[in-house]
Write an enzyme that holds these catalytic residues in place. Structure first.
Site, PDB file in Angstrom:
ATOM      1  N   LYS A  66       0.811  -1.230   0.000  1.00  0.00           N
ATOM      2  CA  LYS A  66       0.000   0.000   0.000  1.00  0.00           C
ATOM      3  C   LYS A  66       0.844   1.280   0.000  1.00  0.00           C
ATOM      4  CE  LYS A  66      -4.194  -1.698   2.306  1.00  0.00           C
ATOM      5  NZ  LYS A  66      -5.114  -1.440   3.415  1.00  0.00           N
ATOM      6  N   ASP A 103     -10.192   3.348   2.321  1.00  0.00           N
ATOM      7  CA  ASP A 103     -10.359   2.867   3.705  1.00  0.00           C
ATOM      8  C   ASP A 103     -11.020   3.931   4.586  1.00  0.00           C
ATOM      9  OD1 ASP A 103      -9.448   0.278   3.495  1.00  0.00           O
ATOM     10  OD2 ASP A 103      -7.371   0.777   3.983  1.00  0.00           O
TER      11      ASP A 103
HETATM   12  P1  NAP Z   1       0.137  -2.389   9.135  1.00  0.00           P
HETATM   13  O1  NAP Z   1       0.287  -1.232   8.224  1.00  0.00           O
HETATM   14  O2  NAP Z   1       1.086  -3.531   9.034  1.00  0.00           O
HETATM   15  O3  NAP Z   1       0.171  -1.824  10.655  1.00  0.00           O
HETATM   16  C1  NAP Z   1       0.052  -2.681  11.735  1.00  0.00           C
HETATM   17  C2  NAP Z   1       0.134  -1.911  13.047  1.00  0.00           C
HETATM   18  O4  NAP Z   1      -0.108  -2.847  14.096  1.00  0.00           O
HETATM   19  C3  NAP Z   1       1.467  -1.261  13.318  1.00  0.00           C
HETATM   20  O5  NAP Z   1       1.266  -0.030  13.974  1.00  0.00           O
HETATM   21  C4  NAP Z   1       2.164  -2.260  14.249  1.00  0.00           C
HETATM   22  O6  NAP Z   1       2.994  -1.659  15.221  1.00  0.00           O
HETATM   23  C5  NAP Z   1       0.991  -2.853  15.001  1.00  0.00           C
HETATM   24  N1  NAP Z   1       1.289  -4.237  15.389  1.00  0.00           N
HETATM   25  C6  NAP Z   1       1.542  -5.281  14.562  1.00  0.00           C
HETATM   26  N2  NAP Z   1       1.775  -6.397  15.279  1.00  0.00           N
HETATM   27  C7  NAP Z   1       1.677  -6.033  16.589  1.00  0.00           C
HETATM   28  C8  NAP Z   1       1.829  -6.731  17.810  1.00  0.00           C
HETATM   29  N3  NAP Z   1       2.120  -8.046  17.844  1.00  0.00           N
HETATM   30  N4  NAP Z   1       1.665  -6.048  18.973  1.00  0.00           N
HETATM   31  C9  NAP Z   1       1.370  -4.722  18.968  1.00  0.00           C
HETATM   32  N5  NAP Z   1       1.217  -4.001  17.832  1.00  0.00           N
HETATM   33  C10 NAP Z   1       1.370  -4.648  16.653  1.00  0.00           C
HETATM   34  O7  NAP Z   1      -1.317  -3.042   8.984  1.00  0.00           O
HETATM   35  P2  NAP Z   1      -2.670  -2.357   8.491  1.00  0.00           P
HETATM   36  O8  NAP Z   1      -2.723  -2.395   7.017  1.00  0.00           O
HETATM   37  O9  NAP Z   1      -2.817  -1.067   9.192  1.00  0.00           O
HETATM   38  O10 NAP Z   1      -3.759  -3.418   9.006  1.00  0.00           O
HETATM   39  C11 NAP Z   1      -3.987  -3.636  10.381  1.00  0.00           C
HETATM   40  C12 NAP Z   1      -5.167  -4.586  10.553  1.00  0.00           C
HETATM   41  O11 NAP Z   1      -6.351  -3.982  10.040  1.00  0.00           O
HETATM   42  C13 NAP Z   1      -5.014  -5.908   9.782  1.00  0.00           C
HETATM   43  O12 NAP Z   1      -5.525  -6.943  10.576  1.00  0.00           O
HETATM   44  C14 NAP Z   1      -5.880  -5.705   8.558  1.00  0.00           C
HETATM   45  O13 NAP Z   1      -6.391  -6.929   8.067  1.00  0.00           O
HETATM   46  C15 NAP Z   1      -6.995  -4.854   9.127  1.00  0.00           C
HETATM   47  N6  NAP Z   1      -7.653  -4.030   8.107  1.00  0.00           N
HETATM   48  C16 NAP Z   1      -8.994  -4.148   7.981  1.00  0.00           C
HETATM   49  C17 NAP Z   1      -9.670  -3.373   7.064  1.00  0.00           C
HETATM   50  C18 NAP Z   1     -11.143  -3.504   6.924  1.00  0.00           C
HETATM   51  O14 NAP Z   1     -11.677  -3.101   5.881  1.00  0.00           O
HETATM   52  N7  NAP Z   1     -11.839  -4.029   7.920  1.00  0.00           N
HETATM   53  C19 NAP Z   1      -8.955  -2.452   6.258  1.00  0.00           C
HETATM   54  C20 NAP Z   1      -7.574  -2.338   6.432  1.00  0.00           C
HETATM   55  C21 NAP Z   1      -6.928  -3.142   7.359  1.00  0.00           C
HETATM   56  P3  NAP Z   1       4.498  -1.148  14.920  1.00  0.00           P
HETATM   57  O15 NAP Z   1       4.341   0.250  14.379  1.00  0.00           O
HETATM   58  O16 NAP Z   1       5.135  -1.221  16.235  1.00  0.00           O
HETATM   59  O17 NAP Z   1       5.072  -2.118  13.907  1.00  0.00           O
END
Ligand code: NAP
Length: 283
Positions: A66, A103
């Site tokens: 992304k 989003d």
């Molecule tokens: P991302 O860009 O990879 O960001 C993940 C975030 O979560 C980062 O801030 C990371 O922290 C934190 N994180 C990851 N593993 C962790 C852990 N074990 N403990 C604490 N913090 C942790 O991911 P994203 O694209 O934002 O997506 C996040 C979630 O939202 C996913 O599950 C995705 O499937 C979901 N999502 C859903 C929708 C929907 O339409 N419902 C849309 C988009 C995303 P750090 O900064 O410390 O690495």
């Protein structure tokens, strides 16, 4: 044939093909098709370059591309710039590839569908990745005061800076360290999980510790949608709070992308049924 596809890695478990192909079928758009475009990071530039020659009129972009895709596009819309992430590509009339982010509208439309008002509320966003950017921008532009807490505090500060230019409201976006979590929860109306914690197969994980105290009048929104009821949503229900899972956001962000590609109103309920059915399929 008008083709659209999902660029990501991996993409096999996505419900987007089912959701969009059901919408095309429902509207009699027989010359439209959505397929999967699994793309390892090293192959992203070739994939973007080949979209036009391979006959794609658009695409969705998901993890891990992304952010990386931004520099490969001809134009990137203001909202996607503010979020610093593109999840939808549109090939425009001038044969340019435009980057968008659906989003933010997806999240806000689902809050509205659940009759959640945002203006004047205190929100807590857990996480600071791509989806957290979209959520913070949406909440801040609708008049919420937003606090971000993230495992890596520096990334939360970076998010705050990234979204600043995209917020037209008074800029009430704050960062707190993880140790202040309970204090922030005590003052929060809307809690949004933007981390993958609790996502299948690690279904026992939650972004909140087991002893966290939630106010019964609070609203907990989990972007994770697989499983439908995450550990976090169970914690919310046990506290008497309103619990909302992420499937609605997934559908509304897909509907917004559909409208960008086709110029037609998306059949949201058809897309919801198709997404729910696809999620029930065995892994
Ligand atoms: P991302 O860009 O990879 O960001 C993940 C975030 O979560 C980062 O801030 C990371 O922290 C934190 N994180 C990851 N593993 C962790 C852990 N074990 N403990 C604490 N913090 C942790 O991911 P994203 O694209 O934002 O997506 C996040 C979630 O939202 C996913 O599950 C995705 O499937 C979901 N999502 C859903 C929708 C929907 O339409 N419902 C849309 C988009 C995303 P750090 O900064 O410390 O690495």
């Amino acid at each position: 044939m008008n083709k659209v596809g999902l660029i990501g890695y991996p993409v096999e478990h996505s419900v987007s093909p089912a959701m969009h192909n059901a919408a095309f079928a429902h509207l009699g758009m027989v010359d439209w098709h959505y397929d999967l475009l699994p793309t390892p990071p090293a192959e992203l530039p070739q994939r973007i370059q080949a979209l036009k020659s391979d006959g794609y009129v658009g695409a969705n972009v998901t993890v891990p591309h992304k952010q990386a895709v931004i520099s490969l596009l001809d134009r990137v819309g203001l909202a996607a710039r503010g979020v610093n992430a593109v999840n939808t590509i549109v090939r425009n009339d001038a044969e340019q590839l435009e980057g968008h982010n659906t989003d933010t509208p997806g999240f806000i439309l689902d809050l509205e569908a659940h009759s959640v008002t945002v203006a004047g509320k205190h929100a807590l966003v857990l996480g600071a990745g791509g989806s957290a950017h979209a959520v913070v921008l949406g909440l801040a532009n609708r008049g919420a005061s937003v606090t971000i807490i993230n495992r890596t505090e520096h990334n939360a500060w970076q998010l705050r800076e990234n979204v600043r230019k995209g917020v037209s409201y008074q800029f009430n976006v704050f960062v707190q360290p993880q140790k202040s979590l309970q204090k922030v929860l005590d003052e929060t109306d809307i809690i949004v999980n933007c981390t993958p914690l609790g996502m299948w197969p690690n279904v026992d994980a939650s972004p909140l510790p087991e002893n966290a105290q939630l106010k019964p009048e609070s609203i907990v929104y989990d972007l994770v949608y697989r499983p439908a009821k995450t550990r976090l949503l169970e914690q919310a229900q046990q506290a008497g709070a309103q619990a909302i899972g992420g499937i609605g956001m997934l559908i509304f962000q897909g509907a917004a992308a559909f409208e960008l590609w086709t110029g037609q109103t998306a059949p949201v309920e058809v897309m919801r049924t198709a997404a729910l059915n696809a999620m029930e399929q065995p892994e």
